[in-house]
Design a protein around this motif. Structure first.
Motif, short mmCIF file in Angstrom:
data_model
loop_
_atom_site.label_atom_id
_atom_site.label_comp_id
_atom_site.label_asym_id
_atom_site.label_seq_id
_atom_site.Cartn_x
_atom_site.Cartn_y
_atom_site.Cartn_z
N LEU A 175 0.86 -1.19 0.00
CA LEU A 175 0.00 0.00 0.00
C LEU A 175 0.89 1.23 0.00
N TYR A 176 0.49 2.25 -0.76
CA TYR A 176 1.22 3.51 -0.76
C TYR A 176 0.27 4.61 -0.30
N VAL A 177 0.71 5.40 0.66
CA VAL A 177 -0.10 6.51 1.18
C VAL A 177 0.51 7.81 0.66
N GLY A 178 -0.25 8.54 -0.16
CA GLY A 178 0.23 9.80 -0.73
C GLY A 178 -0.91 10.78 -0.91
N ALA A 217 2.03 7.00 -9.92
CA ALA A 217 3.22 6.20 -9.61
C ALA A 217 2.82 4.82 -9.10
N CYS A 218 1.76 4.77 -8.30
CA CYS A 218 1.28 3.48 -7.79
C CYS A 218 0.76 2.61 -8.93
N GLN A 219 0.06 3.22 -9.87
CA GLN A 219 -0.43 2.47 -11.02
C GLN A 219 0.73 1.90 -11.82
N GLU A 220 1.80 2.68 -11.98
CA GLU A 220 2.98 2.21 -12.71
C GLU A 220 3.66 1.05 -11.98
N ALA A 221 3.63 1.11 -10.64
CA ALA A 221 4.35 0.12 -9.84
C ALA A 221 3.51 -1.09 -9.47
N GLY A 222 2.20 -1.04 -9.75
CA GLY A 222 1.32 -2.13 -9.33
C GLY A 222 1.11 -2.16 -7.83
N CYS A 223 0.97 -0.97 -7.26
CA CYS A 223 0.86 -0.81 -5.81
C CYS A 223 -0.47 -0.13 -5.49
N HIS A 224 -1.18 -0.57 -4.48
CA HIS A 224 -2.45 0.05 -4.10
C HIS A 224 -2.21 1.42 -3.48
N PHE A 225 -3.15 2.33 -3.71
CA PHE A 225 -2.99 3.74 -3.33
C PHE A 225 -4.04 4.15 -2.31
N ILE A 226 -3.59 4.81 -1.24
CA ILE A 226 -4.48 5.45 -0.26
C ILE A 226 -4.25 6.95 -0.36
N TRP A 227 -5.33 7.69 -0.59
CA TRP A 227 -5.22 9.14 -0.76
C TRP A 227 -5.33 9.86 0.58
N ALA A 228 -4.31 10.66 0.91
CA ALA A 228 -4.33 11.53 2.08
C ALA A 228 -4.97 12.86 1.67
N SER A 229 -6.26 13.00 1.91
CA SER A 229 -7.03 14.13 1.37
C SER A 229 -6.65 15.46 2.00
N GLN A 277 -7.98 17.58 -5.36
CA GLN A 277 -8.89 16.45 -5.46
C GLN A 277 -8.25 15.28 -6.23
N VAL A 278 -8.32 14.10 -5.65
CA VAL A 278 -7.85 12.87 -6.27
C VAL A 278 -8.96 11.83 -6.12
N GLU A 279 -9.28 11.14 -7.19
CA GLU A 279 -10.33 10.13 -7.14
C GLU A 279 -9.73 8.80 -6.65
N SER A 280 -10.16 8.38 -5.48
CA SER A 280 -9.67 7.13 -4.92
C SER A 280 -10.72 6.52 -4.00
N ASP A 281 -10.84 5.22 -4.02
CA ASP A 281 -11.77 4.53 -3.13
C ASP A 281 -11.21 4.37 -1.72
N LEU A 282 -9.91 4.51 -1.58
CA LEU A 282 -9.26 4.41 -0.27
C LEU A 282 -8.78 5.80 0.13
N VAL A 283 -9.39 6.38 1.16
CA VAL A 283 -9.15 7.78 1.52
C VAL A 283 -9.00 7.90 3.03
N ILE A 284 -8.05 8.74 3.47
CA ILE A 284 -7.99 9.16 4.86
C ILE A 284 -8.08 10.68 4.91
N HIS A 285 -8.78 11.19 5.91
CA HIS A 285 -8.96 12.63 6.06
C HIS A 285 -8.06 13.20 7.15
N SER A 286 -7.43 12.35 7.91
CA SER A 286 -6.35 12.70 8.83
C SER A 286 -5.44 11.50 8.91
N PHE A 287 -4.19 11.71 9.29
CA PHE A 287 -3.26 10.58 9.30
C PHE A 287 -3.71 9.50 10.28
N GLU A 288 -4.32 9.92 11.38
CA GLU A 288 -4.78 8.97 12.39
C GLU A 288 -5.87 8.03 11.86
N ASP A 289 -6.57 8.45 10.79
CA ASP A 289 -7.60 7.59 10.19
C ASP A 289 -7.02 6.30 9.62
#
Length: 224
Positions: free
Chosen positions: A174-177, A185-197, A203-215
């Motif tokens: 998993l990559y958090v960015g 970059a995650c798509q190029e590397a075959g790595c799942h992406f978590i968006w730090a909103s 705005q980034v379209e992602s199904d995996l989202v955190i709204h604070s780092f603690e999330d």
């Protein structure tokens, strides 16, 4: 592969982090360091914290191309690298200044919690030494197993994610960015992406989202 979705639980073997806009905001300190170096060399460039912030996530040559666009390509890129080389030492001197560094709330605590369960890594477009400064400042040196920085011409962030994964035997990470560039970059590397909103990237379209780092702790409990 849809790198925004995890179809199975308990399948990933490492978490990789971006730094700027994900773990901290050090733009004021970087901006001040660059201004100081430019003044020392006799350059009269004026740029705001916002203009500098808009470049974060890009490689150093891009900083030079944008901030010093009136100079020949070779000269402006060399100047950007000189400022970058200078910034680490100057940033250490600026640590006592209020608001020069801002580690996002819960980062140190959360990294320490996660490191008990997952191997943690960093891949960033910053130069060598920058992540180490973050880890020292945040007190998380023992949490991060490995780091991959920019520095090899022509190598993308996706390439660096692949290199770090291969070096550490990771098959599904998993990559958090915080930016669309991180997602690409995650798509190029075959790595799942978590968006730090909460970060720099808009705005980034992602199904995996955190709204604070603690999330991140709760999200990982759900998906992993």
């Amino acid at each position: 592969m849809d790198n925004n979705k995890l179809e199975e639980k308990n399948t990933f073997d490492g978490i990789i982090f971006d730094v700027d806009g994900t773990l901290w905001d050090a733009v004021p300190a970087v901006c001040q360091a660059w201004r100081d170096k430019l003044a020392e060399k006799g350059y009269d460039y004026s740029f705001s914290i916002g203009e500098m912030k808009a470049l974060f996530g890009q490689q150093v040559d891009t900083f030079g191309d944008v901030l010093f666009s009136d100079l020949p390509v070779k000269e402006r890129r060399a100047l950007a690298h000189e400022c970058c080389d200078y910034q680490i030492g100057r940033m250490r001197e600026l640590t006592a200044r209020e608001n020069m560094f801002y580690v996002y709330p819960g980062v140190a605590k959360t990294l320490k919690i996660l490191s008990q369960k997952y191997p943690l890594f960093v891949v960033t477009n910053a130069e060598n030494g920058y992540t180490q400064l973050f880890m020292e400042f945040a007190g998380v040196e023992d949490c991060i197993k490995d780091v991959e920085h920019a520095g090899v011409p022509g190598r993308t962030k996706g390439d660096n994610i692949k290199i770090l994964m291969e070096r550490n035997g990771m098959k599904k990470a998993l990559y958090v960015g915080d930016t669309a560039g991180d997602q690409k970059a995650c798509q190029e590397a075959g790595c799942h992406f978590i968006w730090a909103s909460y970060g720099f990237g808009g705005q980034v379209e992602s199904d995996l989202v955190i709204h604070s780092f603690e999330d991140l702790v709760d999200l990982l409990d759900k998906i992993g």
